[in-house]
Scaffold this motif. Sequence first.
Motif, PDB file in Angstrom:
ATOM      1  N   ASN A 476       0.788  -1.213   0.138  1.00  0.00           N
ATOM      2  CA  ASN A 476      -0.017   0.022   0.087  1.00  0.00           C
ATOM      3  C   ASN A 476       1.084   1.187  -0.037  1.00  0.00           C
ATOM      4  O   ASN A 476       1.676   1.260   0.846  1.00  0.00           O
ATOM      5  CB  ASN A 476      -0.967   0.015   1.417  1.00  0.00           C
ATOM      6  CG  ASN A 476      -1.641  -1.357   1.335  1.00  0.00           C
ATOM      7  OD1 ASN A 476      -2.328  -1.639   0.152  1.00  0.00           O
ATOM      8  ND2 ASN A 476      -1.738  -1.930   2.599  1.00  0.00           N
ATOM      9  N   ALA A 477       0.458   2.255  -0.680  1.00  0.00           N
ATOM     10  CA  ALA A 477       1.212   3.385  -0.822  1.00  0.00           C
ATOM     11  C   ALA A 477       1.291   4.137   0.641  1.00  0.00           C
ATOM     12  O   ALA A 477       0.366   4.235   1.397  1.00  0.00           O
ATOM     13  CB  ALA A 477       0.616   4.466  -1.690  1.00  0.00           C
ATOM     14  N   PRO A 478       2.528   4.615   0.958  1.00  0.00           N
ATOM     15  CA  PRO A 478       2.599   5.142   2.250  1.00  0.00           C
ATOM     16  C   PRO A 478       1.657   6.303   2.245  1.00  0.00           C
ATOM     17  O   PRO A 478       1.317   7.127   1.151  1.00  0.00           O
ATOM     18  CB  PRO A 478       3.808   5.523   2.556  1.00  0.00           C
ATOM     19  CG  PRO A 478       4.586   4.698   1.681  1.00  0.00           C
ATOM     20  CD  PRO A 478       3.664   4.292   0.603  1.00  0.00           C
ATOM     21  N   SER A 479       1.063   6.855   3.670  1.00  0.00           N
ATOM     22  CA  SER A 479       0.123   7.882   3.679  1.00  0.00           C
ATOM     23  C   SER A 479       0.959   9.099   3.896  1.00  0.00           C
ATOM     24  O   SER A 479       2.045   9.360   3.675  1.00  0.00           O
ATOM     25  CB  SER A 479      -0.854   7.632   4.957  1.00  0.00           C
ATOM     26  OG  SER A 479      -0.090   7.630   5.849  1.00  0.00           O
ATOM     27  N   ASP A 480       0.125  10.428   4.155  1.00  0.00           N
ATOM     28  CA  ASP A 480       0.890  11.532   4.160  1.00  0.00           C
ATOM     29  C   ASP A 480       2.044  11.529   5.266  1.00  0.00           C
ATOM     30  O   ASP A 480       2.891  12.330   5.134  1.00  0.00           O
ATOM     31  CB  ASP A 480      -0.023  12.660   4.390  1.00  0.00           C
ATOM     32  CG  ASP A 480      -0.988  12.794   3.152  1.00  0.00           C
ATOM     33  OD1 ASP A 480      -0.654  12.397   2.089  1.00  0.00           O
ATOM     34  OD2 ASP A 480      -1.861  13.583   3.334  1.00  0.00           O
ATOM     35  N   PHE A 482       4.471   9.091   6.832  1.00  0.00           N
ATOM     36  CA  PHE A 482       5.113   7.634   6.630  1.00  0.00           C
ATOM     37  C   PHE A 482       6.102   7.325   7.942  1.00  0.00           C
ATOM     38  O   PHE A 482       6.975   7.949   7.843  1.00  0.00           O
ATOM     39  CB  PHE A 482       5.761   7.501   5.428  1.00  0.00           C
ATOM     40  CG  PHE A 482       6.273   6.363   5.151  1.00  0.00           C
ATOM     41  CD1 PHE A 482       5.871   5.002   5.501  1.00  0.00           C
ATOM     42  CD2 PHE A 482       7.448   6.329   4.071  1.00  0.00           C
ATOM     43  CE1 PHE A 482       6.457   3.810   5.136  1.00  0.00           C
ATOM     44  CE2 PHE A 482       8.229   5.090   3.764  1.00  0.00           C
ATOM     45  CZ  PHE A 482       7.601   3.653   4.293  1.00  0.00           C
ATOM     46  N   THR A 483       5.975   6.400   8.733  1.00  0.00           N
ATOM     47  CA  THR A 483       6.609   6.178   9.824  1.00  0.00           C
ATOM     48  C   THR A 483       6.981   4.534   9.820  1.00  0.00           C
ATOM     49  O   THR A 483       6.709   3.813  10.270  1.00  0.00           O
ATOM     50  CB  THR A 483       5.812   6.397  11.233  1.00  0.00           C
ATOM     51  OG1 THR A 483       5.135   7.597  10.968  1.00  0.00           O
ATOM     52  CG2 THR A 483       6.793   6.477  12.275  1.00  0.00           C
ATOM     53  N   GLY A 493       8.708   1.641   0.775  1.00  0.00           N
ATOM     54  CA  GLY A 493       7.692   2.696   0.700  1.00  0.00           C
ATOM     55  C   GLY A 493       8.256   3.590  -0.248  1.00  0.00           C
ATOM     56  O   GLY A 493       7.677   4.368  -1.009  1.00  0.00           O
ATOM     57  N   THR A 496       7.857   2.744  -3.786  1.00  0.00           N
ATOM     58  CA  THR A 496       6.463   3.159  -4.179  1.00  0.00           C
ATOM     59  C   THR A 496       6.195   4.769  -4.425  1.00  0.00           C
ATOM     60  O   THR A 496       5.614   5.001  -5.496  1.00  0.00           O
ATOM     61  CB  THR A 496       5.509   2.497  -2.914  1.00  0.00           C
ATOM     62  OG1 THR A 496       5.790   1.393  -3.136  1.00  0.00           O
ATOM     63  CG2 THR A 496       4.213   2.850  -3.555  1.00  0.00           C
ATOM     64  N   LEU A 497       6.689   5.633  -3.557  1.00  0.00           N
ATOM     65  CA  LEU A 497       6.655   6.878  -3.377  1.00  0.00           C
ATOM     66  C   LEU A 497       7.473   7.404  -4.822  1.00  0.00           C
ATOM     67  O   LEU A 497       6.782   8.244  -5.392  1.00  0.00           O
ATOM     68  CB  LEU A 497       7.191   7.700  -2.340  1.00  0.00           C
ATOM     69  CG  LEU A 497       6.066   7.469  -1.234  1.00  0.00           C
ATOM     70  CD1 LEU A 497       6.860   7.607   0.195  1.00  0.00           C
ATOM     71  CD2 LEU A 497       4.907   8.052  -1.151  1.00  0.00           C
ATOM     72  N   ARG A 502       5.907  11.284  -5.574  1.00  0.00           N
ATOM     73  CA  ARG A 502       5.373  12.038  -4.297  1.00  0.00           C
ATOM     74  C   ARG A 502       6.471  12.709  -3.923  1.00  0.00           C
ATOM     75  O   ARG A 502       7.401  11.979  -3.328  1.00  0.00           O
ATOM     76  CB  ARG A 502       4.410  11.065  -3.579  1.00  0.00           C
ATOM     77  CG  ARG A 502       3.068  10.953  -4.213  1.00  0.00           C
ATOM     78  CD  ARG A 502       1.950  11.142  -3.223  1.00  0.00           C
ATOM     79  NE  ARG A 502       1.917  12.188  -2.432  1.00  0.00           N
ATOM     80  CZ  ARG A 502       1.399  12.373  -1.135  1.00  0.00           C
ATOM     81  NH1 ARG A 502       0.693  11.160  -0.951  1.00  0.00           N
ATOM     82  NH2 ARG A 502       1.374  13.487  -0.335  1.00  0.00           N
ATOM     83  N   VAL A 514       4.890  14.081   1.359  1.00  0.00           N
ATOM     84  CA  VAL A 514       4.682  13.024   2.336  1.00  0.00           C
ATOM     85  C   VAL A 514       5.966  13.125   3.275  1.00  0.00           C
ATOM     86  O   VAL A 514       6.969  13.625   3.212  1.00  0.00           O
ATOM     87  CB  VAL A 514       5.059  11.691   1.836  1.00  0.00           C
ATOM     88  CG1 VAL A 514       4.949  10.657   2.791  1.00  0.00           C
ATOM     89  CG2 VAL A 514       4.061  11.237   0.964  1.00  0.00           C
TER      90      VAL A 514
END
Length: 860
Positions: A476-480, A482-483, A493, A496-497, A502, A514
Motif C-alpha cells: 500500500n502506498a504510504p500515507s501523508d 510515513f513512519t 515505501g 512506491t513513492l 510523490r 509526504v
Amino acid sequence: MGIYPIQEVIPLNTHMAESLRQILDQRQIVTNTTELITYEMDSSLERGTPDAVVFPRSTEEVSRVVRWASENHIPVIARGAGTGRSGGAVPEHGGIIIEFSQMDRLIDLDAAGRSVVVEPGMVNLTLDTLVKVEGLYYPPDPSSGRVATMGGNVAENAGGPHCFKYGVTTKYITGLEIVLADGQIARLGGRALDYPEYDLVGVVTGNEGTLCAITRIDARLVHIPPSIKTMTAAFDSIAQAGQAVSAVIATGLIPATLEMMDQKIMRFIEDFAHPGLPVEAGAMLIVEVDGYPASLDPQISEIVDILRRNGAHDLRIAQTEQERETLWFGRKSAGGAYPHYTADSTVPRSRIAETLDAANRICEKHGVRVGHVFHAGDGNLHPSIMMDEHDPHQVAAVLRAAREITEEIVRQGGAISGEHGVGIEKREFMALMYTPAELAALWDIKQVFDPNNLMNPGKIFPAEMPRANPAPPARNAPSDVFTPGSVEEAASGLRTLSELKRRVIINGRCDGAVTLSTQALSGIRTYAPDDLYITVGAGTTLDGIQAFLAKDKRQVPLVSPWGAATIGGLVAANVNSPQRMLYGSVRDQLLCATVALADGRVIRAGRPVIKNVAGYDLPKLFVGSFGTLGLLADVTLKLMPLPRAKRTLLIPVDDLNRGLAWAGRLLPLAVVASAIVLRKGSSLPSLPASPYVLAYTAEGIPEDVESELAQVCAEIEKIGAAQPTEVATPSGTDLWLELIANSRPNALQARVGIAPKDLSAFVRERAARFGTGSFLLDVASGLITVVVEIDDPNRVKQWLEELRRASLGIGGYAVVTAMAEEWSGIVDRWGYHPGSLNLMRALKARWDPAGILGAGTFVV
Ligand SMILES: Cc1cc2nc3c(=O)[nH]c(=O)nc-3n(C[C@H](O)[C@H](O)[C@H](O)COP(=O)(O)OP(=O)(O)OC[C@H]3O[C@@H](n4cnc5c(N)ncnc54)[C@H](O)[C@@H]3O)c2cc1C
C-alpha cells in the motif's frame, strides 16, 4: 551478473603520440619502451605497461592531457611515487600515466589559520618538514612518508602510526582541485569548513585515481605537541598485547600511538635498524603519549600500570630523541625490510587477537610464514606474508592464504583494506564485503565522475558484479505521514513513492509532500565500548545517546542546541559546534550508516571500523545532504572518553577589533583547546558585563588543561587584556548553543564559513553590518554564527546579500540556518553555487531518479 565495461584499449600509435606532443613539451613526454618499463609496477605484485608517461607542470596541462585522452578513448592513470601496495598506479590496460613529480609546490602556508595548499606531487615528509618550522604538524604519517606523495596519500586516504589519536588523511583535507574525466577543472570544498555541498572531498579522498586527477590539495594542520614520550613493552604473546591495548583504551586515555609487532618482525627490524628490541618476546607494543610536559609522567605511569597488569615486561622509555628516532626509523622501515605481501585490513579492535590467530593458522596451512606489525589502536592489521616473488608456487600459496585471511576479516566484521586501497589486488574481494546493492551504489559514484571508465579503469571493482535487487514496492502506498519501523519498510515505501512521484520530506513538513518520520527507527542498536563505537537508530535523540554513554564516562563528541533533535537530523544537517577544533566534526565521527535509497535499495555505507578504504567513503555523502540522497535508518558513531577536566577562561572585551586581535594571539597556543570564540550579545548572567566576551576552553587530561590555561593567562597579561575569570561553565561551545537555542523565534540565523586566516579582516571590515545582531566567531574554524533581529525581510535580504558577496569573494559562503517560514519566498537560504553542482545533480539522479527526496530544500 553484470560486467562493467573496460574501454577497448587503443594503443598509442605514432600518429597519436605526435598529437600528444602538440599539447605538451617533448621533454614532458616519455614513450620510449625502455623507459616505460620503469612505470610498469608500484609496490604490489601487479604489472602493466603504459603507452606513455607525461609530466605536467600545472593543472591546465593536466586538463589538456586528460581532455586529449578522453577524446581519444585512452585510459589515464595518475601516479605519485608508486609506493601503493595494491596496484593502484599500475596501467593494467595500458594508457597514459600522469606523473606528478613536476607539480610538487607549496602554494600557501597559513601558519595562523593552520592550513596549507599544496600540489599533489609534494612528498608527505617534505610537507611535514616545511610546516614544522612554524610549530605545525601534518599528522597522517604513512611509513612510506619519506617518498609517498600527498596526491597518493589523498587518493589512498593514507594512515600511519599517529592516526590512532589524530585521524587519517580524510580528516585533514578540506578542499581539492580536480581534473574530471573529460578534462574539466572542478573545485570541491576549499579552505573554509562545512561548505553547503555534498561531501565530494570525502568521496575523492580514497578514490584510488578512479574518479579524477587531483591537482591541488587544501589541508589542515595541528600544533606540534609540546612534548612526547615513547615507550616499548614486551609481552609473551600477541593475544596478551592485544588485551593490553583494549585495557589502555578502556581507561579513556588516548595515546598518540599504539603499534604492535610480533617476534618475527622484531627480529627483522633489529637486524635492519638495531633499535634494541626485546627480540625474545612474543610481541611488543610501541606506545607514545604526547601533551604538555606535566601530563606525560602521569599518562605514562597510568599506562605502565595497565600494561603490567596485562602481562607486560621489559618496559622501556626512550631516554633521548635519538633513541626515539631510531625506534621509529626501525618501525617505519619494517615494510621495506623484507620481501613480503601485506594483507592490509581492519577489524574491530576487540577481534585483533582471534583474527591474528586465524591468520597464523591459515598461513601454516598453506606453508607460508607470516609476521605481524600493525596499527593496533585502529585495529588495522598487516599480516606480512614472507615471499620470494620470483617463486610462482610460493606466490600462489601466499595469495591463497591472503584470500582466506581476507574472508576471516570480513567474518569478523572488518574491512578488506584499512589504508593500502583495493586497487587490482583486492578488487575480487569487494563482493565478500559488500552486498550487490552496495557495490552498485559505489559504481554509481564511478559513473557520475567517469561515465566512460577511462580514469584508472579496472581498479576497485570486481570484473563481474552481482545484480542489485531493490526492495519490492510497498503493497500500500504510504500515507501523508510515513513512519517505517525498519529500513526495509522505508526502502519499499520510498520505491512506491518514487513510482508515484510523490515528494518526501524527512522529519519535516511541506505542503503536498509526504512526511517521512524516523520516530520508529530509534534506540541503541549496538554498544561496543571496547571497539569505541555505538550504533543507534536515526530517530534517537542526541541527548538520549549522551545520557546512555555518560554512565561509562563516554560521549559522542557532538552537541545540539535542540534537546529533541535526532541524530539522523544532526548528521543530515551537518550540525557542528566550536568543539570541533578538538574533536572534529560530524563527518569525522560517522563510521557507517544504513540507508534506504529512493529507488528501493538498502545499503550499509561504511563499516564499524576506524579505518576503511575499501571503495569510496559513502557515509560522508549523507553528512550535510539534508535528506536529499536517502533516508538514514541507523548510524554508527565513534566514541570518545568524557574529558577528565574542562575549564574555560572568560575574558571581557570592550572593542571588537581588540577582541579579534587577542583571539589571534591565543590561537597559536591551542593544543587541547576545544573552543576559542568571541561572543557578542549573550544574556548569560555568569559572563563579564562587557560588550563582547572572549572564551577559551581547554579539555582533556587535568595537567594538560592546567598547563594550557596557564600559558593563555600569561599571554593575556602580556597583551594587556583584563584579568580572565576561570569557570567550569559556560564553555565556548555552551556560548554557541545558547546563541542558537535562545534566539527569538523567527529571527534569522546565518552561518558564514571562510578560511580562518580571513576571519579577522572580514569581521573588522563589516563590523557595522553585524550591527544589532548577536554573533559568535569561531576563530579556529573560520565560522561565524550570526542572529539578526530585523523584521523587514527585504532589509534582511539586502544584509545577507552583502555578507554573501563578501564571503563568496574570498572562497567562502553565507547560508541561512533558520528563519521565519514566510520569508522563504523572499530570502534565498543557500545563495551558493557549488563548483561540483553538476556532479551533485548527477549523483542525486542516480540515487533518487524520480527526484522525490527533499526537492527544493538544498542547493542541488
Ligand atoms: C614500505 C611501505 C610502507 C607503507 N606504509 C604505509 C602506511 O603506513 N600507511 C599507508 O596508508 N600506506 C602505506 N603504504 C602504501 C602507500 O605508500 C600509500 O598508499 C601512499 O599513499 C601512496 O602514495 P604514492 O605517492 O606512492 O601513490 P602511488 O602509489 O603512485 O598511487 C597510489 C594511488 O593513488 C592514485 N594517485 C596518485 N596520485 C594521484 C593524483 N594526483 N590524483 C589522483 N590519483 C592519484 C594512483 O592512481 C593510485 O591509484 C606503504 C607502502 C610501502 C611500500
